[in-house]
Write a protein that holds these residues in place. Structure first.
Motif, short mmCIF file in Angstrom:
data_model
loop_
_atom_site.label_atom_id
_atom_site.label_comp_id
_atom_site.label_asym_id
_atom_site.label_seq_id
_atom_site.Cartn_x
_atom_site.Cartn_y
_atom_site.Cartn_z
N ASN A 164 89.62 28.02 51.94
CA ASN A 164 88.59 27.12 52.19
C ASN A 164 87.23 27.79 51.27
OD1 ASN A 164 88.71 29.10 53.99
ND2 ASN A 164 87.64 27.42 55.50
N PHE A 165 87.25 29.04 51.18
CA PHE A 165 86.01 29.56 50.34
C PHE A 165 86.12 29.57 48.86
CE2 PHE A 165 86.41 31.57 54.49
CZ PHE A 165 85.03 31.32 55.11
N GLY A 166 87.29 29.48 48.31
CA GLY A 166 87.43 29.48 46.88
C GLY A 166 88.63 30.34 46.35
N TYR A 167 88.77 30.77 45.29
CA TYR A 167 90.05 31.67 45.06
C TYR A 167 89.46 33.16 44.91
CZ TYR A 167 92.74 27.94 42.90
OH TYR A 167 93.51 26.77 42.85
N HIS A 168 90.34 33.77 45.46
CA HIS A 168 90.41 35.38 45.72
C HIS A 168 91.51 36.29 44.84
CE1 HIS A 168 88.17 34.69 49.49
NE2 HIS A 168 89.06 33.96 49.67
N LEU A 169 90.96 37.28 44.34
CA LEU A 169 91.79 38.41 44.06
C LEU A 169 91.64 39.43 44.94
CD1 LEU A 169 91.51 39.15 40.10
CD2 LEU A 169 93.11 37.92 41.43
N ILE A 170 92.56 40.18 45.45
CA ILE A 170 92.70 41.09 46.76
C ILE A 170 93.20 42.37 46.19
CG2 ILE A 170 93.53 41.46 48.95
CD1 ILE A 170 93.89 38.29 49.34
N TRP A 171 92.59 43.47 46.93
CA TRP A 171 93.10 44.76 46.62
C TRP A 171 93.14 45.53 48.14
CZ3 TRP A 171 93.79 47.55 42.25
CH2 TRP A 171 94.25 48.99 42.08
N ILE A 172 94.49 45.69 48.34
CA ILE A 172 94.76 46.45 49.68
C ILE A 172 94.64 47.84 49.43
CG2 ILE A 172 96.49 46.68 51.61
CD1 ILE A 172 97.58 44.05 50.74
N GLU A 173 93.62 48.48 49.94
CA GLU A 173 93.40 49.59 49.89
C GLU A 173 94.28 50.71 50.62
OE1 GLU A 173 89.12 50.61 50.28
OE2 GLU A 173 88.71 48.54 49.92
N GLU A 174 94.64 50.17 52.14
CA GLU A 174 95.50 50.88 52.96
C GLU A 174 95.85 49.64 54.03
OE1 GLU A 174 93.38 53.28 56.20
OE2 GLU A 174 92.20 53.98 54.35
N ARG A 175 97.06 50.05 54.67
CA ARG A 175 97.66 49.01 55.51
C ARG A 175 98.69 49.57 56.46
NH1 ARG A 175 100.68 44.56 52.60
NH2 ARG A 175 102.04 46.21 52.34
N ASP A 176 98.53 49.47 57.56
CA ASP A 176 99.40 50.08 58.79
C ASP A 176 100.11 48.63 59.32
OD1 ASP A 176 100.57 51.58 60.44
OD2 ASP A 176 98.90 51.41 62.05
N LEU A 177 101.44 48.48 59.00
CA LEU A 177 102.06 47.34 59.75
C LEU A 177 102.87 47.82 60.86
CD1 LEU A 177 103.55 45.68 56.33
CD2 LEU A 177 101.66 44.83 57.99
N VAL A 178 102.49 47.23 61.91
CA VAL A 178 103.24 47.53 63.02
C VAL A 178 104.00 46.11 63.48
CG1 VAL A 178 103.27 47.97 65.61
CG2 VAL A 178 101.43 48.97 63.99
N GLU A 179 105.34 46.52 63.73
CA GLU A 179 106.25 45.12 64.11
C GLU A 179 106.01 44.62 65.46
OE1 GLU A 179 108.36 43.69 62.09
OE2 GLU A 179 107.48 45.04 60.62
#
Length: 179
Positions: A164-179
């Motif tokens: 709803n803010f507009g269009y984004h390009l995203i760069w994920i620098e780091e991510r920790d996924l927990v199930e």
């Protein structure tokens, strides 16, 4: 004015004590009367001849507090991510503009530079689009869905994504996924 209020409270308290004393025998215990005048959930707990210095209401509040504290402490780790983005207004050519920009960006330094030049978000101008560290639910749903999707690669440009803010390009620098 304060003296008058203090006198009124003293008189009102004295009237309450006399009223309670008049309600029963002359050897009436004021402390016991006050205790009996309270609703049961505010009275001190009595077990046989022993009186515990807390009420059922305070015990319930204490138990709820301990449960909530343990739930937060032992609730387990949550997924988290550190990401940056480039935000452009939702115009007719925004998606095409970001798609072309995505092809030119092949490292994080270029992404930060593009964020400083083109992003409409205040974080883009100040810190190269950095959003800092966040957990699921802190961003808008479309953004969260992309960031915390296993298919989204860390260290690559993702998007364009529409919110709803507009269009984004995203760069994920780091991510920790927990199930």
């Amino acid at each position: 004015m304060i003296k008058i209020c203090n006198h009124l409270f003293f008189v009102a308290g004295a009237m309450l004590v006399f009223t309670i004393k008049d309600a029963s025998s002359s050897s009436f215990d004021t402390l016991a009367a006050r205790q009996e005048a309270k609703p049961f959930y505010l009275r001190d707990i009595q077990i046989g001849d022993t009186t515990l210095p807390f009420s059922p209401a305070s015990v319930v509040i204490m138990i709820i507090s301990i449960v909530m504290l343990l739930r937060n402490l032992l609730g387990g780790p949550k997924s988290s991510a550190v990401a940056s983005h480039i935000l452009v207004d939702d115009t007719e050519d925004a998606k095409a503009k970001l798609t072309a920009m995505k092809k030119e960006i092949n490292d994080f330094t270029k992404f930060k530079g593009a964020a400083q030049r083109y992003s409409k978000c205040p974080s883009g101008k100040a810190s190269g689009g950095s959003l800092g560290k966040f957990t699921p639910g802190m961003m808008v749903p479309a953004f969260d869905k992309v960031i915390f999707d296993k298919e989204s690669k860390v260290g690559q440009v993702i998007g364009p994504i529409r919110t709803n803010f507009g269009y984004h390009l995203i760069w994920i620098e780091e991510r920790d996924l927990v199930e």
